[in-house]
Enzyme design. Structure first.
Site, PDB file in Angstrom:
ATOM      1  N   GLY A 124       2.671  -1.165   4.196  1.00 54.48           N
ATOM      2  CA  GLY A 124       2.822   0.234   3.816  1.00 54.48           C
ATOM      3  C   GLY A 124       4.280   0.582   3.586  1.00 54.48           C
ATOM      4  O   GLY A 124       4.845   0.352   2.512  1.00 54.48           O
ATOM      5  N   GLY A 125       4.926   1.113   4.632  1.00 51.16           N
ATOM      6  CA  GLY A 125       6.281   1.640   4.506  1.00 51.16           C
ATOM      7  C   GLY A 125       7.274   0.725   3.813  1.00 51.16           C
ATOM      8  O   GLY A 125       8.022   1.155   2.920  1.00 51.16           O
ATOM      9  N   SER A 145       3.230  -2.458  10.295  1.00 56.96           N
ATOM     10  CA  SER A 145       4.683  -2.477  10.503  1.00 56.96           C
ATOM     11  C   SER A 145       5.332  -3.811  10.124  1.00 56.96           C
ATOM     12  O   SER A 145       6.269  -4.269  10.780  1.00 56.96           O
ATOM     13  CB  SER A 145       5.031  -2.091  11.945  1.00 56.96           C
ATOM     14  OG  SER A 145       4.601  -0.755  12.192  1.00 56.96           O
ATOM     15  N   HIS A 157      -9.543   1.067   4.492  1.00 53.64           N
ATOM     16  CA  HIS A 157      -8.286   1.236   5.239  1.00 53.64           C
ATOM     17  C   HIS A 157      -8.551   2.152   6.434  1.00 53.64           C
ATOM     18  O   HIS A 157      -9.336   3.098   6.338  1.00 53.64           O
ATOM     19  CB  HIS A 157      -7.206   1.835   4.328  1.00 53.64           C
ATOM     20  CG  HIS A 157      -5.840   1.786   4.946  1.00 53.64           C
ATOM     21  ND1 HIS A 157      -5.438   2.707   5.876  1.00 53.64           N
ATOM     22  CD2 HIS A 157      -4.816   0.922   4.793  1.00 53.64           C
ATOM     23  CE1 HIS A 157      -4.200   2.405   6.264  1.00 53.64           C
ATOM     24  NE2 HIS A 157      -3.799   1.328   5.616  1.00 53.64           N
ATOM     25  N   ASN A 166       0.876  -1.178   0.000  1.00 52.14           N
ATOM     26  CA  ASN A 166       0.000   0.000   0.000  1.00 52.14           C
ATOM     27  C   ASN A 166       0.910   1.225   0.000  1.00 52.14           C
ATOM     28  O   ASN A 166       1.476   1.574   1.029  1.00 52.14           O
ATOM     29  CB  ASN A 166      -0.891  -0.019   1.254  1.00 52.14           C
ATOM     30  CG  ASN A 166      -1.689   1.268   1.396  1.00 52.14           C
ATOM     31  OD1 ASN A 166      -1.806   2.045   0.444  1.00 52.14           O
ATOM     32  ND2 ASN A 166      -2.243   1.495   2.580  1.00 52.14           N
ATOM     33  N   TRP A 167       1.025   1.836  -1.170  1.00 50.92           N
ATOM     34  CA  TRP A 167       1.962   2.966  -1.290  1.00 50.92           C
ATOM     35  C   TRP A 167       1.420   4.252  -0.678  1.00 50.92           C
ATOM     36  O   TRP A 167       2.133   5.243  -0.569  1.00 50.92           O
ATOM     37  CB  TRP A 167       2.298   3.197  -2.754  1.00 50.92           C
ATOM     38  CG  TRP A 167       3.319   2.237  -3.289  1.00 50.92           C
ATOM     39  CD1 TRP A 167       3.977   1.261  -2.605  1.00 50.92           C
ATOM     40  CD2 TRP A 167       3.810   2.187  -4.639  1.00 50.92           C
ATOM     41  NE1 TRP A 167       4.839   0.614  -3.436  1.00 50.92           N
ATOM     42  CE2 TRP A 167       4.760   1.154  -4.689  1.00 50.92           C
ATOM     43  CE3 TRP A 167       3.530   2.912  -5.800  1.00 50.92           C
ATOM     44  CZ2 TRP A 167       5.440   0.837  -5.864  1.00 50.92           C
ATOM     45  CZ3 TRP A 167       4.202   2.590  -6.978  1.00 50.92           C
ATOM     46  CH2 TRP A 167       5.153   1.564  -6.995  1.00 50.92           C
ATOM     47  N   LYS A 168       0.143   4.253  -0.335  1.00 50.73           N
ATOM     48  CA  LYS A 168      -0.482   5.481   0.199  1.00 50.73           C
ATOM     49  C   LYS A 168      -0.194   6.653  -0.745  1.00 50.73           C
ATOM     50  O   LYS A 168      -0.157   6.459  -1.953  1.00 50.73           O
ATOM     51  CB  LYS A 168       0.002   5.752   1.629  1.00 50.73           C
ATOM     52  CG  LYS A 168      -0.074   4.511   2.509  1.00 50.73           C
ATOM     53  CD  LYS A 168       0.101   4.800   3.961  1.00 50.73           C
ATOM     54  CE  LYS A 168       0.218   3.476   4.713  1.00 50.73           C
ATOM     55  NZ  LYS A 168       0.004   3.605   6.131  1.00 50.73           N
TER      56      LYS A 168
END
Ligand code: PEP
Length: 251
Positions: free
Chosen positions: A234-235, A213, A95, A9-11
């Protein structure tokens, strides 16, 4: 057997050129599609270019949200029909950042899930508790409630194709991952909810991811757990090397 799945999920990150460079760097190195599925959920503006860049490779492209209506006066929104037309095959729905900052509700999550199926888009439904809910021992009840509401009205065949991401809100973007044991327990509880609302075979088919995370350092122990079919990341999905490492661990 459920095939493992890693969804990035690159946001709201990267430029279009950075996104295309990422796709070109990873696409030839992604493990075989018989072992793992990989998805990049990118900002809507990148979807077309990313789809072209990964065509023929084991990288699927997903959106991060969509509207549930077919069309209309919804300034700034993206319709499921437009995503289908583009060739997008997955969409994150509900989300926690959208629930928290963009008024996403259990009702809109349910409508979006149904709309996604009408347009051949596989929903990745996100559920998860706040820290306060966890401390009050409300995790399982809250997550079960979110899942039941999201799935209302779906057929068993649709549920079998679903992806549910269990994402404790306190673990998202904080560096504080759930323990693999806790994540496995909640994912198992979600599977039980599906079994009691649908069937054992629906529960065995639905894919349940953990998110919060996840990184190359904790993916192995998460993937070793029987109820965890993959991760929503994500990150750690923004860097090509760490994305590939996550895929290798899941394969
Ligand atoms: C997410 O955005 O869904 C997520 C889990 O983020 P992170 O991996 O950065 O915690």
């Amino acid at each position: 057997m459920r095939k493992p799945l890693i969804a990035g999920n690159w946001k709201m990150n990267k430029t279009i050129q950075e996104a295309v460079d990422f796709a070109n760097e990873v696409k030839g190195l992604v493990p075989d599609r018989s072992k793992v599925d990989s998805i990049i959920c990118a900002p809507a503006l990148f979807l077309d270019r990313l789809l072209a860049a990964v065509d023929g490779y084991n990288v699927h492209i997903g959106a991060q949200t969509m509207h549930y209506e077919e069309s209309g006066a919804f300034t700034g929104e993206i319709s499921p029909a437009a995503l289908e037309d583009l060739g997008v095959s997955y969409c994150i729905i509900g989300h926690s950042e959208r629930r928290d900052m963009f008024n996403e509700t259990d009702e809109s999550v349910n409508k979006k899930t149904a709309a996604a199926f009408r347009h051949n888009i596989k929903p990745i439904i996100c559920v998860g508790e706040t820290l306060e809910q966890r401390e009050r021992n409300e995790t399982k009840g809250h997550v079960a409630n979110q899942v039941s509401k999201a799935l209302q009205g779906l057929t068993e065949e649709q549920v079998k194709q679903l992806i549910i991401a269990y994402e404790p809100i306190w673990a998202i973007g904080t560096g504080k991952s759930s323990t693999a044991e806790d994540a496995n327990e909640v994912c198992g509880h979600i599977r039980q909810v599906v079994e009691s609302s649908y069937s054992g075979s629906a529960a065995q088919s639905v894919k349940i991811l953990y998110g919060g995370s996840v990184n190359p350092g904790n993916i192995d122990e998460l993937m070793a757990k029987p109820e965890i079919d993959g991760a929503l990341v994500g990150g750690a999905s923004l860097d090509p090397h760490s994305f590939l490492r996550l895929l290798e661990a899941a394969a």
